[in-house]
Motif scaffolding. Sequence first.
Motif, PDB file in Angstrom:
ATOM      1  N   LEU A   1      54.472  51.302  29.823  1.00 32.65           N
ATOM      2  CA  LEU A   1      54.324  52.738  30.009  1.00 32.65           C
ATOM      3  C   LEU A   1      54.802  53.563  31.053  1.00 32.65           C
ATOM      4  CD1 LEU A   1      52.349  54.917  28.681  1.00 32.65           C
ATOM      5  CD2 LEU A   1      50.432  54.049  29.884  1.00 32.65           C
ATOM      6  N   ASN A   2      55.047  53.008  32.005  1.00 32.43           N
ATOM      7  CA  ASN A   2      55.593  53.841  33.274  1.00 32.43           C
ATOM      8  C   ASN A   2      57.079  54.046  32.886  1.00 32.43           C
ATOM      9  OD1 ASN A   2      56.234  54.884  35.846  1.00 32.43           O
ATOM     10  ND2 ASN A   2      56.677  52.607  36.913  1.00 32.43           N
ATOM     11  N   LEU A   3      57.623  53.105  32.317  1.00 32.76           N
ATOM     12  CA  LEU A   3      59.096  53.151  32.266  1.00 32.76           C
ATOM     13  C   LEU A   3      59.265  54.183  30.876  1.00 32.76           C
ATOM     14  CD1 LEU A   3      60.220  49.498  31.790  1.00 32.76           C
ATOM     15  CD2 LEU A   3      60.698  50.915  33.612  1.00 32.76           C
ATOM     16  N   LYS A   4      58.297  54.291  30.078  1.00 36.16           N
ATOM     17  CA  LYS A   4      58.335  55.116  28.880  1.00 36.16           C
ATOM     18  C   LYS A   4      58.298  56.553  29.502  1.00 36.16           C
ATOM     19  CE  LYS A   4      56.038  56.561  24.868  1.00 36.16           C
ATOM     20  NZ  LYS A   4      54.921  56.591  24.183  1.00 36.16           N
ATOM     21  N   ASP A   5      57.445  56.752  30.471  1.00 33.09           N
ATOM     22  CA  ASP A   5      56.995  58.066  31.055  1.00 33.09           C
ATOM     23  C   ASP A   5      58.486  58.564  31.845  1.00 33.09           C
ATOM     24  OD1 ASP A   5      54.608  58.182  30.109  1.00 33.09           O
ATOM     25  OD2 ASP A   5      53.970  57.587  32.125  1.00 33.09           O
ATOM     26  N   ARG A   6      58.957  57.701  32.489  1.00 30.02           N
ATOM     27  CA  ARG A   6      60.244  57.903  33.114  1.00 30.02           C
ATOM     28  C   ARG A   6      61.461  58.405  32.270  1.00 30.02           C
ATOM     29  NH1 ARG A   6      61.161  52.930  37.358  1.00 30.02           N
ATOM     30  NH2 ARG A   6      63.293  54.121  37.592  1.00 30.02           N
ATOM     31  N   MET A   7      61.519  57.640  31.094  1.00 32.24           N
ATOM     32  CA  MET A   7      62.642  58.045  29.960  1.00 32.24           C
ATOM     33  C   MET A   7      62.401  59.005  29.231  1.00 32.24           C
ATOM     34  SD  MET A   7      63.387  54.195  27.976  1.00 32.24           S
ATOM     35  CE  MET A   7      61.835  54.170  27.227  1.00 32.24           C
ATOM     36  N   GLU A   8      60.977  59.708  29.202  1.00 30.20           N
ATOM     37  CA  GLU A   8      60.905  60.672  28.513  1.00 30.20           C
ATOM     38  C   GLU A   8      61.132  62.044  29.510  1.00 30.20           C
ATOM     39  OE1 GLU A   8      56.605  60.531  27.593  1.00 30.20           O
ATOM     40  OE2 GLU A   8      57.158  59.646  25.395  1.00 30.20           O
ATOM     41  N   LYS A   9      60.838  61.937  30.870  1.00 35.49           N
ATOM     42  CA  LYS A   9      61.354  63.037  31.927  1.00 35.49           C
ATOM     43  C   LYS A   9      62.835  63.025  31.634  1.00 35.49           C
ATOM     44  CE  LYS A   9      57.569  62.296  35.138  1.00 35.49           C
ATOM     45  NZ  LYS A   9      57.167  62.088  36.369  1.00 35.49           N
ATOM     46  N   ILE A  10      63.499  61.910  31.466  1.00 35.54           N
ATOM     47  CA  ILE A  10      65.112  62.209  31.551  1.00 35.54           C
ATOM     48  C   ILE A  10      65.431  62.876  30.251  1.00 35.54           C
ATOM     49  CG2 ILE A  10      67.064  60.804  31.372  1.00 35.54           C
ATOM     50  CD1 ILE A  10      66.074  58.783  33.349  1.00 35.54           C
ATOM     51  N   LEU A  11      64.658  62.298  29.379  1.00 39.69           N
ATOM     52  CA  LEU A  11      65.148  63.004  27.814  1.00 39.69           C
ATOM     53  C   LEU A  11      64.809  64.513  27.651  1.00 39.69           C
ATOM     54  CD1 LEU A  11      63.952  60.028  25.412  1.00 39.69           C
ATOM     55  CD2 LEU A  11      66.183  60.851  25.743  1.00 39.69           C
ATOM     56  N   SER A  12      63.685  64.764  28.544  1.00 42.75           N
ATOM     57  CA  SER A  12      63.345  66.234  28.354  1.00 42.75           C
ATOM     58  C   SER A  12      64.320  67.141  29.120  1.00 42.75           C
ATOM     59  CB  SER A  12      61.875  66.428  28.924  1.00 42.75           C
ATOM     60  OG  SER A  12      61.968  66.275  30.384  1.00 42.75           O
ATOM     61  N   LYS A  13      65.000  66.521  30.112  1.00 40.77           N
ATOM     62  CA  LYS A  13      65.912  67.215  30.934  1.00 40.77           C
ATOM     63  C   LYS A  13      67.235  67.701  30.075  1.00 40.77           C
ATOM     64  CE  LYS A  13      64.801  65.775  35.431  1.00 40.77           C
ATOM     65  NZ  LYS A  13      65.189  64.765  36.647  1.00 40.77           N
ATOM     66  N   TYR A  14      67.590  66.576  29.118  1.00 37.75           N
ATOM     67  CA  TYR A  14      68.876  66.588  28.128  1.00 37.75           C
ATOM     68  C   TYR A  14      68.346  67.621  27.123  1.00 37.75           C
ATOM     69  CZ  TYR A  14      71.881  62.841  30.186  1.00 37.75           C
ATOM     70  OH  TYR A  14      72.749  62.326  30.783  1.00 37.75           O
ATOM     71  N   GLU A  15      67.047  67.470  26.682  1.00 36.38           N
ATOM     72  CA  GLU A  15      66.820  68.495  25.511  1.00 36.38           C
ATOM     73  C   GLU A  15      66.710  69.910  26.023  1.00 36.38           C
ATOM     74  OE1 GLU A  15      63.035  66.780  24.626  1.00 36.38           O
ATOM     75  OE2 GLU A  15      63.799  66.140  22.820  1.00 36.38           O
ATOM     76  N   SER A  16      66.303  69.951  27.101  1.00 40.43           N
ATOM     77  CA  SER A  16      66.447  71.482  27.812  1.00 40.43           C
ATOM     78  C   SER A  16      67.833  71.993  27.789  1.00 40.43           C
ATOM     79  CB  SER A  16      65.552  71.630  29.170  1.00 40.43           C
ATOM     80  OG  SER A  16      66.492  70.759  30.175  1.00 40.43           O
ATOM     81  N   THR A  17      68.834  71.200  28.265  1.00 33.05           N
ATOM     82  CA  THR A  17      70.359  71.655  28.255  1.00 33.05           C
ATOM     83  C   THR A  17      70.930  71.850  26.767  1.00 33.05           C
ATOM     84  OG1 THR A  17      71.055  69.511  28.270  1.00 33.05           O
ATOM     85  CG2 THR A  17      70.572  70.206  30.327  1.00 33.05           C
ATOM     86  N   ILE A  18      70.303  71.186  25.832  1.00 38.23           N
ATOM     87  CA  ILE A  18      70.529  71.522  24.395  1.00 38.23           C
ATOM     88  C   ILE A  18      70.279  72.768  23.696  1.00 38.23           C
ATOM     89  CG2 ILE A  18      70.660  70.529  22.198  1.00 38.23           C
ATOM     90  CD1 ILE A  18      70.559  67.790  22.973  1.00 38.23           C
ATOM     91  N   HIS A  19      68.976  73.040  24.369  1.00 38.74           N
ATOM     92  CA  HIS A  19      68.449  74.382  23.654  1.00 38.74           C
ATOM     93  C   HIS A  19      68.569  75.544  24.378  1.00 38.74           C
ATOM     94  CE1 HIS A  19      66.358  72.165  20.739  1.00 38.74           C
ATOM     95  NE2 HIS A  19      65.895  71.036  21.787  1.00 38.74           N
TER      96      HIS A  19
END
Length: 75
Positions: free
Chosen positions: A57-75
């Motif tokens: 679960l901790n790893l999932k949270d960290r991965m989601e933070k990284i993904l959200s940063k990438y998503e914000s650069t796409i939009h």
Amino acid sequence: MNINPELLEKVQNENEEFRGLYEKHTSLKQKVEAFNQMKIMTPEQELEKKINQKEKLNLKDRMEKILSKYESTIH
């Protein structure tokens, strides 16, 4: 985790930290699933399962933070 496959591939290719987190998460997921298949677990196995679940679960949270940063650069 519901992730756009294209975004996932992009982040895995570009971000070494994410790639490591993803591999570790996948490994822990397999371990937890193996524990879930057991009909009877020793107290030590139950503890290991809980530790694996928390780390996953901790790893999932960290991965989601990284993904959200990438998503914000796409939009």
